[in-house]
Scaffold this motif. Structure first.
Motif, PDB file in Angstrom:
ATOM      1  N   ASN A 104       0.820  -1.215   0.000  1.00  0.00           N
ATOM      2  CA  ASN A 104       0.000   0.000   0.000  1.00  0.00           C
ATOM      3  C   ASN A 104       0.856   1.268   0.000  1.00  0.00           C
ATOM      4  N   ASN A 105       1.801   1.320  -0.950  1.00  0.00           N
ATOM      5  CA  ASN A 105       2.610   2.502  -1.178  1.00  0.00           C
ATOM      6  C   ASN A 105       2.514   2.865  -2.658  1.00  0.00           C
ATOM      7  N   LYS A 106       3.525   3.542  -3.177  1.00  0.00           N
ATOM      8  CA  LYS A 106       3.551   3.920  -4.596  1.00  0.00           C
ATOM      9  C   LYS A 106       4.814   3.385  -5.271  1.00  0.00           C
ATOM     10  N   LEU A 107       5.280   2.243  -4.795  1.00  0.00           N
ATOM     11  CA  LEU A 107       6.518   1.667  -5.312  1.00  0.00           C
ATOM     12  C   LEU A 107       6.387   1.274  -6.781  1.00  0.00           C
ATOM     13  N   THR A 108       7.390   1.657  -7.567  1.00  0.00           N
ATOM     14  CA  THR A 108       7.470   1.232  -8.964  1.00  0.00           C
ATOM     15  C   THR A 108       8.569   0.178  -9.068  1.00  0.00           C
ATOM     16  N   SER A 109       8.605  -0.511 -10.193  1.00  0.00           N
ATOM     17  CA  SER A 109       9.639  -1.526 -10.398  1.00  0.00           C
ATOM     18  C   SER A 109      11.029  -0.895 -10.366  1.00  0.00           C
ATOM     19  N   LYS A 110      11.146   0.315 -10.881  1.00  0.00           N
ATOM     20  CA  LYS A 110      12.415   1.031 -10.863  1.00  0.00           C
ATOM     21  C   LYS A 110      12.819   1.382  -9.435  1.00  0.00           C
ATOM     22  N   GLY A 111      11.848   1.599  -8.581  1.00  0.00           N
ATOM     23  CA  GLY A 111      12.132   1.984  -7.202  1.00  0.00           C
ATOM     24  C   GLY A 111      12.395   0.814  -6.273  1.00  0.00           C
ATOM     25  N   LEU A 112      12.329  -0.425  -6.810  1.00  0.00           N
ATOM     26  CA  LEU A 112      12.606  -1.622  -6.009  1.00  0.00           C
ATOM     27  C   LEU A 112      14.060  -2.026  -6.256  1.00  0.00           C
ATOM     28  N   PRO A 113      14.961  -1.729  -5.322  1.00  0.00           N
ATOM     29  CA  PRO A 113      16.391  -1.950  -5.569  1.00  0.00           C
ATOM     30  C   PRO A 113      16.760  -3.428  -5.659  1.00  0.00           C
ATOM     31  N   GLU A 114      17.743  -3.706  -6.491  1.00  0.00           N
ATOM     32  CA  GLU A 114      18.246  -5.071  -6.637  1.00  0.00           C
ATOM     33  C   GLU A 114      18.789  -5.593  -5.318  1.00  0.00           C
ATOM     34  N   GLU A 115      19.246  -4.685  -4.469  1.00  0.00           N
ATOM     35  CA  GLU A 115      19.852  -5.067  -3.189  1.00  0.00           C
ATOM     36  C   GLU A 115      18.874  -5.766  -2.247  1.00  0.00           C
ATOM     37  N   ILE A 116      17.589  -5.717  -2.557  1.00  0.00           N
ATOM     38  CA  ILE A 116      16.613  -6.400  -1.704  1.00  0.00           C
ATOM     39  C   ILE A 116      16.848  -7.910  -1.719  1.00  0.00           C
ATOM     40  N   THR A 117      17.498  -8.386  -2.768  1.00  0.00           N
ATOM     41  CA  THR A 117      17.782  -9.826  -2.879  1.00  0.00           C
ATOM     42  C   THR A 117      18.932 -10.261  -1.968  1.00  0.00           C
ATOM     43  N   LEU A 118      19.546  -9.302  -1.272  1.00  0.00           N
ATOM     44  CA  LEU A 118      20.619  -9.628  -0.329  1.00  0.00           C
ATOM     45  C   LEU A 118      20.075 -10.008   1.045  1.00  0.00           C
ATOM     46  N   LEU A 119      18.749  -9.868   1.227  1.00  0.00           N
ATOM     47  CA  LEU A 119      18.139 -10.167   2.529  1.00  0.00           C
ATOM     48  C   LEU A 119      17.935 -11.683   2.656  1.00  0.00           C
ATOM     49  N   LYS A 120      19.010 -12.381   2.890  1.00  0.00           N
ATOM     50  CA  LYS A 120      19.022 -13.846   2.847  1.00  0.00           C
ATOM     51  C   LYS A 120      18.184 -14.505   3.927  1.00  0.00           C
ATOM     52  N   ASN A 121      17.851 -13.784   4.999  1.00  0.00           N
ATOM     53  CA  ASN A 121      17.055 -14.371   6.082  1.00  0.00           C
ATOM     54  C   ASN A 121      15.589 -13.973   6.008  1.00  0.00           C
ATOM     55  N   LEU A 122      15.186 -13.327   4.923  1.00  0.00           N
ATOM     56  CA  LEU A 122      13.816 -12.842   4.802  1.00  0.00           C
ATOM     57  C   LEU A 122      12.828 -14.004   4.663  1.00  0.00           C
ATOM     58  N   HIS A 123      11.814 -14.019   5.539  1.00  0.00           N
ATOM     59  CA  HIS A 123      10.773 -15.047   5.514  1.00  0.00           C
ATOM     60  C   HIS A 123       9.494 -14.543   4.861  1.00  0.00           C
ATOM     61  N   ILE A 124       9.167 -13.276   5.098  1.00  0.00           N
ATOM     62  CA  ILE A 124       7.904 -12.717   4.612  1.00  0.00           C
ATOM     63  C   ILE A 124       8.181 -11.383   3.916  1.00  0.00           C
ATOM     64  N   LEU A 125       7.679 -11.267   2.684  1.00  0.00           N
ATOM     65  CA  LEU A 125       7.847 -10.043   1.905  1.00  0.00           C
ATOM     66  C   LEU A 125       6.498  -9.643   1.317  1.00  0.00           C
ATOM     67  N   ASN A 126       6.016  -8.462   1.676  1.00  0.00           N
ATOM     68  CA  ASN A 126       4.729  -7.982   1.176  1.00  0.00           C
ATOM     69  C   ASN A 126       4.954  -6.769   0.279  1.00  0.00           C
ATOM     70  N   LEU A 127       4.705  -6.946  -1.024  1.00  0.00           N
ATOM     71  CA  LEU A 127       4.850  -5.881  -2.014  1.00  0.00           C
ATOM     72  C   LEU A 127       3.501  -5.514  -2.623  1.00  0.00           C
ATOM     73  N   GLY A 128       2.419  -5.963  -2.013  1.00  0.00           N
ATOM     74  CA  GLY A 128       1.093  -5.744  -2.562  1.00  0.00           C
ATOM     75  C   GLY A 128       0.669  -4.283  -2.561  1.00  0.00           C
ATOM     76  N   LEU A 129      -0.352  -3.983  -3.381  1.00  0.00           N
ATOM     77  CA  LEU A 129      -0.933  -2.634  -3.435  1.00  0.00           C
ATOM     78  C   LEU A 129       0.108  -1.564  -3.747  1.00  0.00           C
ATOM     79  N   ASN A 130       0.872  -1.790  -4.833  1.00  0.00           N
ATOM     80  CA  ASN A 130       1.850  -0.823  -5.294  1.00  0.00           C
ATOM     81  C   ASN A 130       1.681  -0.599  -6.794  1.00  0.00           C
ATOM     82  N   CYS A 131       2.708  -0.120  -7.455  1.00  0.00           N
ATOM     83  CA  CYS A 131       2.649   0.178  -8.895  1.00  0.00           C
ATOM     84  C   CYS A 131       3.682  -0.634  -9.656  1.00  0.00           C
ATOM     85  N   LEU A 132       3.919  -1.850  -9.239  1.00  0.00           N
ATOM     86  CA  LEU A 132       4.939  -2.703  -9.843  1.00  0.00           C
ATOM     87  C   LEU A 132       4.423  -3.334 -11.131  1.00  0.00           C
TER      88      LEU A 132
END
Length: 260
Positions: A104-132
């Protein structure tokens, strides 16, 4: 002449922030600044960077600074329901993070950094309700991921790399403009893909639940053999379809995150 007023928003002082720290059920320290009418990230909370959880949800924040990397102990970061258009690359340094909610933000695909894939311990990721309109295939590197929310975006496809996540149990991609299958063969392939992502495995069901599901399946098969029925949209009794509305979905995700 008076000074021109900037955007309205509550000013968070260090005293307010300290008084907003709560102790979670497992003894962790949670800084809860949700629903405070905040428009800018409060710099004073950098002095409380040793907290385990940070909740800035339901505010009007437009930017998360790169200094978020000061929160190296952070396991839980909730930023849902703000006005974020992007995330800083430094978010990838939060190696202890197992829960990240930016729905529930205004995130675009360009605004989603590649570095998010470095979160190796991430169990839950919610990207819903955006502009991806696309998701980086490199998300397949998040091998510990159990749940991912992609609902209510502009996605036309989901990377095949997500199919290979070994621990993924829930993927909610409802209400995206996926192309409609043009023939029966493509429809079957689509159904198989959805089953792979959503269906509960038998080993995860208790004996009574497994029997109930089997009884329903037998009843459906018996009915299908006796009485012809008009074509209908495929139905999957075991399909996991979490509520993706912003209000109800967040509490469910928090409870699930605490249980992991």
């Amino acid at each position: 002449m008076g000074k021109e007023k900037g955007p309205k928003g509550k000013k968070i002082t260090l005293k307010i922030a300290k008084n907003s720290i709560r102790i979670s059920f497992d003894g962790g320290r949670r800084l809860d600044l949700s629903k405070m009418g905040i428009t800018t990230f409060p710099k004073c909370i950098l002095k409380l960077a040793d907290v385990d959880e940070l909740d800035l949800s339901r505010n009007m924040i437009k930017k998360i600074p790169s200094s978020i990397d000061k929160f190296q102990n952070l396991r839980w970061l909730d930023l849902h329901s703000n006005q974020l258009e992007d995330l800083p690359k430094s978010i990838g340094t939060l190696q202890s993070l197992f829960y990240l909610n930016v729905s529930n933000n205004k995130l675009t695909s360009k605004g989603l950094p590649e570095e998010i894939t470095l979160l190796k311990n991430l169990h839950i990721l919610n990207l819903g309700l955006n502009c991806l309109d696309s998701i980086p295939p490199s998300l397949g590197a998040l091998k510990e991921l159990r749940e991912i929310g992609l609902f209510d975006n502009a996605l036309t496809t989901i990377p095949n790399s997500l199919n290979n996540l070994p621990k993924l149990k829930k993927l909610n991609a409802d209400r995206n403009p996926f192309p409609v299958p043009t023939n029966e063969e493509e429809q079957v392939d689509s159904i198989k893909r959805i089953e792979t992502l959503y269906l509960v495995q038998e080993k995860d069901l208790c004996r009574s639940c497994l029997k109930t599901c089997q009884d329903k399946k037998d009843k459906q098969n018996k009915f299908r053999n006796v009485t012809p029925s008009p074509p209908r949209k495929p139905s999957f009794p075991l399909l996991i379809t979490p509520n993706s509305s912003a209000k109800d979905n967040q509490e469910e995700w928090r409870i699930r995150g605490e249980q992991l």
